[in-house]
Write a protein that holds these residues in place. Structure first.
Motif, short mmCIF file in Angstrom:
data_model
loop_
_atom_site.label_atom_id
_atom_site.label_comp_id
_atom_site.label_asym_id
_atom_site.label_seq_id
_atom_site.Cartn_x
_atom_site.Cartn_y
_atom_site.Cartn_z
N GLY A 247 0.81 -1.21 0.00
CA GLY A 247 0.00 0.00 0.00
C GLY A 247 0.84 1.26 0.00
N ALA A 248 1.97 1.24 0.72
CA ALA A 248 2.86 2.40 0.76
C ALA A 248 3.47 2.66 -0.61
N PHE A 249 3.90 1.60 -1.30
CA PHE A 249 4.44 1.77 -2.66
C PHE A 249 3.38 2.31 -3.60
N ASP A 250 2.16 1.77 -3.52
CA ASP A 250 1.07 2.26 -4.36
C ASP A 250 0.81 3.75 -4.11
N PHE A 251 0.79 4.11 -2.84
CA PHE A 251 0.51 5.49 -2.44
C PHE A 251 1.58 6.44 -2.97
N MET A 252 2.84 6.08 -2.80
CA MET A 252 3.93 6.95 -3.26
C MET A 252 3.94 7.05 -4.78
N ARG A 253 3.70 5.93 -5.45
CA ARG A 253 3.68 5.93 -6.90
C ARG A 253 2.60 6.87 -7.43
N CYS A 254 1.41 6.74 -6.87
CA CYS A 254 0.30 7.56 -7.35
C CYS A 254 0.52 9.04 -7.04
N LYS A 255 1.03 9.33 -5.84
CA LYS A 255 1.29 10.71 -5.46
C LYS A 255 2.34 11.34 -6.37
N ALA A 256 3.39 10.57 -6.71
CA ALA A 256 4.43 11.09 -7.59
C ALA A 256 3.87 11.36 -8.98
N ARG A 257 3.05 10.44 -9.49
CA ARG A 257 2.45 10.65 -10.81
C ARG A 257 1.55 11.88 -10.81
N ALA A 258 0.75 12.02 -9.75
CA ALA A 258 -0.14 13.18 -9.68
C ALA A 258 0.67 14.47 -9.57
N HIS A 259 1.74 14.44 -8.77
CA HIS A 259 2.60 15.61 -8.60
C HIS A 259 3.20 16.05 -9.93
N CYS A 260 3.55 15.08 -10.76
CA CYS A 260 4.19 15.39 -12.04
C CYS A 260 3.19 15.52 -13.19
N GLY A 261 1.91 15.39 -12.88
CA GLY A 261 0.89 15.58 -13.90
C GLY A 261 0.88 14.52 -14.96
N VAL A 262 1.24 13.29 -14.61
CA VAL A 262 1.30 12.23 -15.62
C VAL A 262 0.22 11.18 -15.43
#
Length: 455
Positions: A247-262
């Motif tokens: 869950g932590a990996f999923d959370f960080m992955r999604c947050k990074a994608r959202a942060h970068c607009g991808v």
């Protein structure tokens, strides 16, 4: 008869007295209780009045509380390595399933906050900590508002892999608090020694995950620093359940994608059916000797798979968000062992990893060479194996990979690479094709719906 009548009269009179006493007793008892309470209240009011009227007494009390904050070595060399940091308190997995942590203030600290006097960057035993009441901090101490994330690690906050293992428990804890509390600052320690920064990649990841800028406490002044609130992780991911880790990996992955607009730049990632392969090259140490030949091998095998496309990139060419975009559009990552492989974090679950090493690593590098195999497993990805170059000059007088083997370049074996790629590409294509035609399971739908939300 006369005597009998007198006895009845006397008995009747006694009964009347008892009845009157019965009715009178309760009011009398209430009056006594009220009197006692009044006396107590008057006595308390008198005591308070005496204290308030004597500021010196209040100052003396606060002074005594200040003096009770005893500073102890931040690195306690008498204890085991995992207990060096703040050794007088036991950490716990709170909430259950999280990495073991300490929280201040808390019942364990008896409501006291954490104070640190940490001028040394070279000896953790010279740094110190104390617990103090917020209204009676040690003299000269500065109170930092908000919550501080305090990380102690035996490794290196600047190394992408080691830094990520230190960041993950904070990301999981942050998500489990529904992201209601964002860190006002970070305090970084290595064996109790102060560290003042993370690598740019890790700082960007922390900011994307937490949703605010990353401010690192430097402890430049000799006076103690106290934190209004603090959460401390001193054992990295120890205690995290596999479910929470994924869950932590999923959370960080999604947050990074959202942060970068991808997030919306890669439509239908899970069900597109196409296969996206990325060759991530290094420059210098652990680079392929013949990048063009390696590219031709994998390009040829990719061309045999319908819908397969191959991209090449360099690990030292691109911003944090460039790397997020690249890995978000990657189903199979092909790369030499190195820090750049930490970018696999941004790939989808069930993506594939192919890893390469120079000669000597298999014999000399020990367990540390498998960190990306471990990371792939923890992130829900597939490590498809490794290739160790069997060719090269030996180092008979230098068994240490740091001095001889670590940064050698890597050759290639066209036949082996082609057969290996054919197996991995076919299996990855089959998984994507199957996924595109089946309905997501309830568990997958819940995960997709909550990944970027706070759990």
């Amino acid at each position: 008869m006369k005597q009998l009548a007198m006895k009845k009269k006397q008995a009747s009179s006694n009964g009347n007295h008892l009845k009157r006493a019965f009715f009178v007793l309760p009011p009398l008892m209430l009056a006594v209780i009220f009197f006692l309470q009044l006396q107590t209240a008057l006595g308390l009011f008198s005591s308070i009045s005496r204290i308030v009227s004597q500021p010196a007494a209040v100052d003396d009390l606060v002074g005594r509380l200040r003096a009770s904050a005893t500073f102890l070595p931040l690195k306690d060399t008498r204890r085991r390595s995992e207990e060096w940091f703040i050794s007088t308190l036991d950490d716990a997995s709170e909430p259950e399933g999280e990495a073991k942590n300490l929280v201040f203030p808390s019942p364990a600290s008896r409501g006291r906050v954490l104070c640190l006097a940490a001028p040394s960057r070279h000896d953790g035993a010279e740094n110190a900590y104390a617990l103090a009441w917020r209204d009676a901090l040690p003299r000269g101490a500065a109170l930092r508002p908000g919550i501080a994330f305090v990380s102690e690690t035996a490794y290196d906050h600047s190394n992408l892999w080691h830094g990520l293992t230190a960041l993950i428990p904070f990301a999981s804890w942050h998500a489990r608090t529904r992201c209601a509390v964002r860190p006002a600052r970070w305090a970084l320690f290595h064996h109790g020694e102060v560290r003042t920064r993370w690598s740019g990649w890790l700082a960007a990841l922390a900011e994307a995950t937490m949703g605010n800028n990353m401010t690192v406490e430097t402890f430049e002044k000799p006076e103690p620093v106290c934190f209004e609130q603090a959460v401390v992780f001193r054992r990295n991911m120890e205690g995290l359940t596999r479910e929470r880790l994924l869950g932590a990996f999923d959370f960080m992955r999604c947050k990074a994608r959202a942060h970068c607009g991808v997030v919306d730049d890669v439509p239908s990632r899970a069900g597109s059916g196409g296969l996206r392969v990325t060759l991530l090259f290094r420059t210098g140490g652990r680079a392929f000797k013949d990048e063009a030949a390696v590219t031709r091998v994998f390009q040829k095998e990719c061309a045999r798979v319908a819908g397969c496309t191959l991209a090449t990139a360099r690990s030292d060419n691109g911003t944090f968000c460039d790397q997020v975009r690249l890995m978000s559009a990657t189903d199979v990552l092909i790369s030499a062992h190195g820090a750049q492989m930490t970018n696999m974090l941004f790939m989808d679950r069930s993506s594939s990893i192919m890893e390469f090493y120079p000669m000597g690593w298999r014999q000399r590098a020990g367990g540390g060479q498998f960190v990306y195999r471990w990371m792939a497993d923890r992130a829900g990805m597939r490590h498809e194996g490794s290739w160790w170059d069997p060719n090269g000059e030996p180092c008979p007088r230098s068994p240490d990979i740091l001095s001889c083997y670590k940064n050698r370049q890597i050759g290639h074996n066209e036949t082996y690479f082609a057969e290996w790629a054919a197996r991995v590409f076919a299996a990855a294509k089959e998984r994507k094709t199957t996924t595109s035609f089946r309905e997501a399971t309830p568990e997958e739908r819940r995960r997709e719906e909550t990944t970027c939300n706070c759990i």
